[in-house]
Design an enzyme around this catalytic site. Structure first.
Site, mmCIF file in Angstrom:
data_model
loop_
_atom_site.group_PDB
_atom_site.id
_atom_site.type_symbol
_atom_site.label_atom_id
_atom_site.label_comp_id
_atom_site.label_asym_id
_atom_site.label_seq_id
_atom_site.Cartn_x
_atom_site.Cartn_y
_atom_site.Cartn_z
ATOM 1 N N HIS A 135 -3.627 6.195 3.392
ATOM 2 C CA HIS A 135 -4.326 4.965 3.005
ATOM 3 C C HIS A 135 -3.676 3.733 3.621
ATOM 4 O O HIS A 135 -4.334 2.909 4.252
ATOM 5 C CB HIS A 135 -4.334 4.866 1.478
ATOM 6 C CG HIS A 135 -5.194 3.780 0.925
ATOM 7 N ND1 HIS A 135 -4.732 2.501 0.712
ATOM 8 C CD2 HIS A 135 -6.487 3.780 0.535
ATOM 9 C CE1 HIS A 135 -5.714 1.773 0.197
ATOM 10 N NE2 HIS A 135 -6.789 2.522 0.081
ATOM 11 N N ASP A 186 0.840 -1.197 0.000
ATOM 12 C CA ASP A 186 0.000 0.000 0.000
ATOM 13 C C ASP A 186 0.876 1.247 0.000
ATOM 14 O O ASP A 186 1.957 1.234 -0.589
ATOM 15 C CB ASP A 186 -0.957 -0.062 1.218
ATOM 16 C CG ASP A 186 -2.309 0.544 0.896
ATOM 17 O OD1 ASP A 186 -2.352 1.753 0.670
ATOM 18 O OD2 ASP A 186 -3.307 -0.192 0.873
ATOM 19 N N SER A 214 -11.102 -0.866 0.134
ATOM 20 C CA SER A 214 -9.757 -0.943 0.707
ATOM 21 C C SER A 214 -9.812 -1.173 2.203
ATOM 22 O O SER A 214 -8.922 -1.771 2.781
ATOM 23 C CB SER A 214 -9.000 0.359 0.481
ATOM 24 O OG SER A 214 -8.574 0.454 -0.828
#
Ligand SMILES: *[C@@H]1O[C@H](CO)[C@@H](O)[C@H](O)[C@H]1NC(C)=O
Ligand SMILES: *[C@@H]1O[C@H](CO)[C@@H](O)[C@H](O)[C@H]1NC(C)=O
Ligand SMILES: *[C@@H]1O[C@H](CO)[C@@H](O)[C@H](O)[C@H]1NC(C)=O
Ligand SMILES: *[C@@H]1O[C@H](CO)[C@@H](O)[C@H](O)[C@H]1NC(C)=O
Ligand SMILES: *[C@@H]1O[C@H](CO)[C@@H](O)[C@H](O)[C@H]1NC(C)=O
Ligand SMILES: *[C@@H]1O[C@H](CO)[C@@H](O)[C@H](O)[C@H]1NC(C)=O
Ligand SMILES: *[C@@H]1O[C@H](CO)[C@@H](O)[C@H](O)[C@H]1NC(C)=O
Ligand SMILES: *[C@@H]1O[C@H](CO)[C@@H](O)[C@H](O)[C@H]1NC(C)=O
Ligand SMILES: *[C@@H]1O[C@H](CO)[C@@H](O)[C@H](O)[C@H]1NC(C)=O
Ligand SMILES: *[C@@H]1O[C@H](CO)[C@@H](O)[C@H](O)[C@H]1NC(C)=O
Ligand SMILES: *[C@@H]1O[C@H](CO)[C@@H](O)[C@H](O)[C@H]1NC(C)=O
Ligand SMILES: *[C@@H]1O[C@H](CO)[C@@H](O)[C@H](O)[C@H]1NC(C)=O
Length: 755
Positions: free
Chosen positions: A218, A159, A536
């Site tokens: 994220h 990620d 996600s």
């Protein structure tokens, strides 16, 4: 029809591969497929797949790397940049390099060349808009030792990196890292700990020594959902009291930061496999039409799965039918749900009626909840400006120290500013509630739905006796929202365009308004948490559950772990109804929810599993009519489909069942084999919910086991019940094997597409 469409898509891609090989015409083909301007001198990054030379065994990495380099015209470009971007060791046979189309063209004549594809940029599977809120001054991080879940399992997160010193990544109470762990740790000023045991950055091959530190938020969110350590009282704002932790708080994390190109992600997988992670969590997009070799999650996931690594991937955030990506059967594809929790407050009216509304992250600390205040409704004059509490509209209205009713709109924070500037004490927003959990309101705000809003207005208009008043009580995080869980509107749906007819998504998991660790501009605040939404956020929940299963059942195959998650999922919501789809607030269809919502405790002990031999996937890809060279890209080995038993997608021993029926083929017999992983002596009987317009007949009404790991097979014949259903309709049912003692229900969702 659906089935043959997918095959046509596959054939088309196969033709493309062939044309790359056909050297006379490949130059134009390569460029048109690459979608670039026809400048054959433009230097682009290509991923080059190779065939290992027959009979020759390549030994070390050095040897592999020099073999890769032997395909390059020279080692450096005029700019001084190295040609070679990555050498891949585990994930595929080949490398990534900076080349012109002419150079790729020339390479196609070299012995060992298999296929070239252009590097592409991917996106993160998230829908959040960055809004930051610092909490360093009011937060205290208190570590807890409550759980040892997932202890010792290594989750690789591919990620955007993490902030290594966030409280969620503390190694307080963590077991030591595995003794044989020798993974890379390329942070600066952080030498890894027992929580974060590894990390590296893969950004176009050039900035490899930049640390895998998150700058977007994220990766932090994803990693903390999967395996964040406990943070007690993570945010103590007002009455907010929340113990944050990931799904497997005792699992280790290895962080691979990618710049989200195909080449970067492949290298991240490559490194994760070299390092030896157990689970990979991957939330990066792909095109729903991408074939398995085009989709790096499918390509890398195949090799990872072969090594016994479980891979959880996000379905995507496109929200429409057939928009789902990463649909290979060896991946577990996760859609997003909105859990039943919310950050709530109650408005208690003077007549004692009470309504619960959403408050968002920001809960006031100074607000006295026991005081009744007058209510005022500026919109009583029915003007747009006052209905929406626009700037300037409250000038001639006395709102001082009152609770002001405003209809919600685009800029709800702005409305709060207007109310505060006019002297209001609090605001009740009315109307549809959107994803505004991170909104930093400037005064106490409660958001109620239109239904409750109308009841509040009824009271306002006829309060009976005394003037209308109310008090607002902030409740922090509460459960009990109904219906729940619901399916996030943006969660991508099936059916898959490329997998030949395997039900996807596999399951849904929390992925809407999920509170997890994050970063903040102007930080660092190592206790900073925020809400984000997207598939996600759903896939790391499943990655965490995989770690828990792996810990309990270390010898299980990826297919067995996947089966446990699928067959124990809840197929109805908390009230026992079909999951509601937030797209239209109607009951969802099977292509939005798959088997349903993950149920981690049940997944630990599924009773039976639908296992697969890894080699079944080769027969399955042959069944999809993949060209052997294409299968070789994925498997790394030469394949001859005429010598392999071809397996139709519906016949792969998958825990869910999906068939396409038509008047020409009104029935199909599905073969399945279950493995007993419960008690040695156990008996299961079937419970069937027949899909509309079809009937199910089982070859047996009893599965009687006398040993652990014993396998039993059965057949399900699914037949259209006349009159023939309208083409294109979908019908849903389920098959449950229920143990006599009722301790296990092994559920397979059934999807029928009428063609
Ligand atoms: C490598 O090849 C490119 C293209 O042919 C050329 O422009 C470049 O100068 C070469 N680099 C070296 C170091 O020879
Ligand atoms: C690492 O620590 C050194 C010494 O404390 C400091 O000078 C340097 O700026 C730090 N680097 C980073 C990236 O934080
Ligand atoms: C990462 O990707 C961005 C956006 O495509 C690009 O601008 C940047 O140069 C890349 N970084 C590296 C180190 O390649
Ligand atoms: C790790 O850091 C070293 C030293 O900065 C660097 O040489 C190497 O390329 C880095 N490797 C990766 C995979 O980031
Ligand atoms: C938070 O909750 C825990 C347990 O429910 C309780 O012991 C603790 O006192 C609470 N803390 C605050 C600040 O309310
Ligand atoms: C990793 O976790 C993130 C977020 O938690 C998720 O979006 C992604 O799909 C996961 N990836 C893998 C490989 O498990
Ligand atoms: C809140 O208001 C009530 C009633 O006026 C009062 O008794 C109480 O002390 C107030 N609480 C705080 C914390 O100010
Ligand atoms: C309202 O609009 C005026 C003029 O544009 C502006 O100065 C003021 O800041 C606004 N007030 C609020 C609360 O947004
Ligand atoms: C976390 O690490 C960064 C550098 O990586 C540093 O600037 C920051 O001060 C650290 N934060 C805390 C809370 O220790
Ligand atoms: C595949 O196997 C068949 C049957 O053994 C054989 O006739 C055929 O030549 C093989 N194809 C290739 C490409 O090796
Ligand atoms: C299945 O359909 C075929 C016709 O396609 C028919 O001959 C056969 O009897 C059917 N089998 C069952 C079990 O209904
Ligand atoms: C299932 O069907 C296949 C083919 O129709 C048959 O060979 C097999 O024996 C059947 N298995 C069972 C358990 O009935």
């Amino acid at each position: 029809m659906k089935c043959s469409t997918s095959i046509l898509v596959l054939l088309f891609i196969f033709l493309f591969v062939t044309s790359v090989h056909a050297s006379q015409t490949s130059d134009t083909k390569l460029r048109s497929v690459a979608g670039q301007n026809s400048d054959s001198n433009e230097i682009l990054t290509y991923i080059i797949h190779l065939t290992k030379p027959e009979g020759k065994t390549l030994l070390g990495y050095k040897e592999l790397e020099s073999w890769h380099k032997s395909f390059l015209p020279n080692m450096t470009l005029d700019s001084g940049e190295p040609r070679l971007v990555y050498s891949y060791f585990e994930v595929m046979t080949g490398f990534a390099a900076r080349l012109t189309t002419d150079e790729v063209e020339a390479m196609q004549h070299m012995d060992g060349f298999l296929h070239a594809e252009l590097n592409v940029q991917r996106e993160l599977e998230t829908t959040y808009t960055p809004q930051y809120l610092g909490l360093s001054d009011t937060s205290t991080g208190i570590w807890s030792t409550e759980s040892n879940m997932g202890e010792g399992i290594i989750i690789g997160v591919i990620d955007s990196g993490i902030p290594p010193n966030h409280s969620s990544f503390s190694d307080n109470q963590m077991p030591a890292k595995p003794v044989n762990w020798n993974g890379i740790c390329n942070f600066t000023n952080f030498s890894c700990n027992n929580k974060i045991i590894g990390g590296a950055t893969f950004a176009n091959g050039i900035k490899m020594n930049s640390p895998p530190v998150d700058t977007g938020g994220h990766g932090t969110h994803v990693a903390s959902i999967a395996a964040g350590n406990f943070v007690k009282n993570a945010m103590v704002v007002g009455k907010f009291n929340y113990t944050a932790s990931g799904m497997a708080p005792r699992a280790h994390l290895a962080i691979y930061k990618t710049n989200f190109t195909r080449a970067d992600s492949l290298k991240s997988y490559d490194q994760a496999m070299t390092d030896g992670v157990n689970i990979i969590n991957y939330s990066i997009s792909a095109d729903p039409t991408d074939n398995f070799y085009n989709d790096e999650a499918a390509l890398s996931g195949y090799k990872a799965t072969e090594k016994g690594i479980s891979v959880s991937v996000s379905a995507g955030n496109r929200g429409n039918p057939k928009s789902l990506s990463h649909s290979a059967p060896w991946l577990t594809v996760v859609g997003a749900s909105w859990p039943d929790r919310r950050l709530a407050a109650a408005v208690r009216l003077g007549n004692s009626d009470e309504f619960i509304g959403e408050t968002g992250f920001y809960q006031p600390t100074q607000f006295n909840s026991s005081i009744f205040r007058p209510i005022v409704y500026p919109g009583a004059n029915n003007k747009r400006e006052t209905l929406g509490c626009w700037n300037g509209s409250l000038n001639n209205i006395d709102v001082k120290d009152k609770i002001v009713l405003c209809w919600a709109g685009n800029d709800n924070i702005g409305k709060g500013r207007v109310v505060l500037a006019a002297g209001g004490a609090a605001m009740i927003l009315m109307g549809p509630i959107k994803n505004t959990r991170n909104d930093k309101h400037v005064l106490p705000v409660l958001h109620v739905n239109s239904n409750d809003a109308n009841k509040i207005l009824n009271y306002y208009n006829s309060p009976g006796g005394s003037p209308p008043n109310a008090r607002i009580v902030f409740k922090g995080q509460v459960s009990g929202r109904r219906p729940a869980p619901t399916i996030a509107p943006t969660s991508s749906r099936g059916p898959s365009q490329t997998n030949g007819g395997i039900l996807k998504p596999d399951v849904i998991a929390p992925g809407y308004e999920i509170l997890a660790a994050s970063i903040v501009r102007g930080g660092p605040f190592n206790n900073y948490f925020k809400f984000e939404s997207g598939t996600s956020m759903a896939s790391p929940h499943v990655a965490g559950v995989m770690a828990l299963i792996k810990k309990k059942h270390p010898t299980w195959s990826q297919a067995a772990i996947q089966s446990a998650i699928i067959t124990t999922a809840d197929d109805v919501d908390l009230a026992g109804n079909r999951f509601v789809d937030m797209k239209n607030w109607k009951p969802s269809n099977i292509f939005a929810r798959g088997a349903g919502h993950i149920n981690p405790p049940k997944a630990m002990d599924p009773g039976l599993v639908y296992d697969r031999n890894f080699s079944d996937y080769i027969g399955y890809m042959c069944g999809l009519k993949y060209k052997p060279s294409l299968i070789q890209l994925i498997t790394g080995r030469r394949v001859n489909c005429t010598t392999v038993m071809n397996i139709k997608a519906s016949q792969l021993n998958y825990p869910s069942i999906m068939v396409t029926l038509s008047s020409n083929s009104p029935n199909e017999t599905i073969m399945r084999t279950v493995t007993n992983v419960g008690k040695a002596n156990s008996v299961y009987t079937p419970k069937i919910v027949h899909p509309a317009n079809a009937s199910l007949i089982l070859s047996t009404n009893r599965l009687q086991f006398s040993a652990i790991n014993q396998q039993l097979s059965f057949n399900v014949t699914i037949t259209i019940v006349p009159p023939a259903p309208v083409k294109g309709t979908i019908s849903e049912g389920k098959l449950e094997w229920v143990s006599i003692s009722n301790s296990h229900v092994v559920r397979s969702p059934i999807a029928i597409v009428f063609d």
